[in-house]
Design a protein around this motif. Sequence first.
Motif, PDB file in Angstrom:
ATOM      1  N   ARG A  31      -0.653  36.540  27.060  1.00 31.99           N
ATOM      2  CA  ARG A  31      -0.387  34.841  27.086  1.00 31.99           C
ATOM      3  C   ARG A  31      -0.951  33.823  27.770  1.00 31.99           C
ATOM      4  NH1 ARG A  31       5.105  36.879  29.921  1.00 31.99           N
ATOM      5  NH2 ARG A  31       5.916  38.155  28.117  1.00 31.99           N
ATOM      6  N   LEU A  76       8.709  30.741  21.792  1.00 36.95           N
ATOM      7  CA  LEU A  76       8.394  32.406  22.411  1.00 36.95           C
ATOM      8  C   LEU A  76       9.177  32.226  23.793  1.00 36.95           C
ATOM      9  CD1 LEU A  76       5.187  32.840  20.469  1.00 36.95           C
ATOM     10  CD2 LEU A  76       7.246  33.551  20.335  1.00 36.95           C
ATOM     11  N   LEU A 114      12.665  33.481  24.582  1.00 42.84           N
ATOM     12  CA  LEU A 114      13.228  34.776  24.167  1.00 42.84           C
ATOM     13  C   LEU A 114      13.190  35.451  25.146  1.00 42.84           C
ATOM     14  CD1 LEU A 114      11.176  35.492  21.008  1.00 42.84           C
ATOM     15  CD2 LEU A 114      13.351  34.726  20.691  1.00 42.84           C
ATOM     16  N   GLN A 164      12.935  41.606  22.956  1.00 44.47           N
ATOM     17  CA  GLN A 164      12.497  40.253  22.158  1.00 44.47           C
ATOM     18  C   GLN A 164      11.115  39.810  22.420  1.00 44.47           C
ATOM     19  OE1 GLN A 164      15.220  37.382  22.238  1.00 44.47           O
ATOM     20  NE2 GLN A 164      17.447  38.764  21.429  1.00 44.47           N
ATOM     21  N   ARG A 165      11.032  39.027  22.503  1.00 45.10           N
ATOM     22  CA  ARG A 165       9.487  38.709  22.763  1.00 45.10           C
ATOM     23  C   ARG A 165       8.191  40.046  22.748  1.00 45.10           C
ATOM     24  NH1 ARG A 165       9.438  35.631  27.142  1.00 45.10           N
ATOM     25  NH2 ARG A 165       8.930  36.881  28.548  1.00 45.10           N
ATOM     26  N   ALA A 212      15.158  38.386  17.665  1.00 43.72           N
ATOM     27  CA  ALA A 212      14.118  36.887  17.942  1.00 43.72           C
ATOM     28  C   ALA A 212      13.316  36.499  16.824  1.00 43.72           C
ATOM     29  CB  ALA A 212      13.051  38.104  18.438  1.00 43.72           C
TER      30      ALA A 212
END
Length: 124
Positions: free
Chosen positions: A20, A67, A70, A74-75, A109
């Motif tokens: 991330r 994103l 989510l 899901q992400r 997603a």
Amino acid sequence: GAWLVRVARNRIIDRFRKQRTRPLADAPIIDEDGEYFSWDEFLPDADAGPEDALMRETILKNIQSALINLTAAQRDVFVAHELDGQSFKEISDQTGVSVNTLLSRKHEAIHALRRQLQQIYTDL
């Protein structure tokens, strides 16, 4: 057995946390054939002028925001499959979640991302 599953789960979470921090523009896109693409192929060129640079930044921020919005489940499956190019079988083996559940999470997603990004798509 439970300890091993917990260790594996924590490693996966750590991996996604590290990813991330990477700018979305640097993340590769992998298609169904396993070919890599760059976000640069789909986004306006930042060096083309101030309007294109602003548009590029706006698109990337909207994608990142979508994103983040989510659910974690899901992400995680979306990033693992679409950005990292992992198969659902590989993700299932790593997480212990069934392939059908992963497919369902990715489907959810995609629909959530479409809803969240519809306005920017319409505007552009």
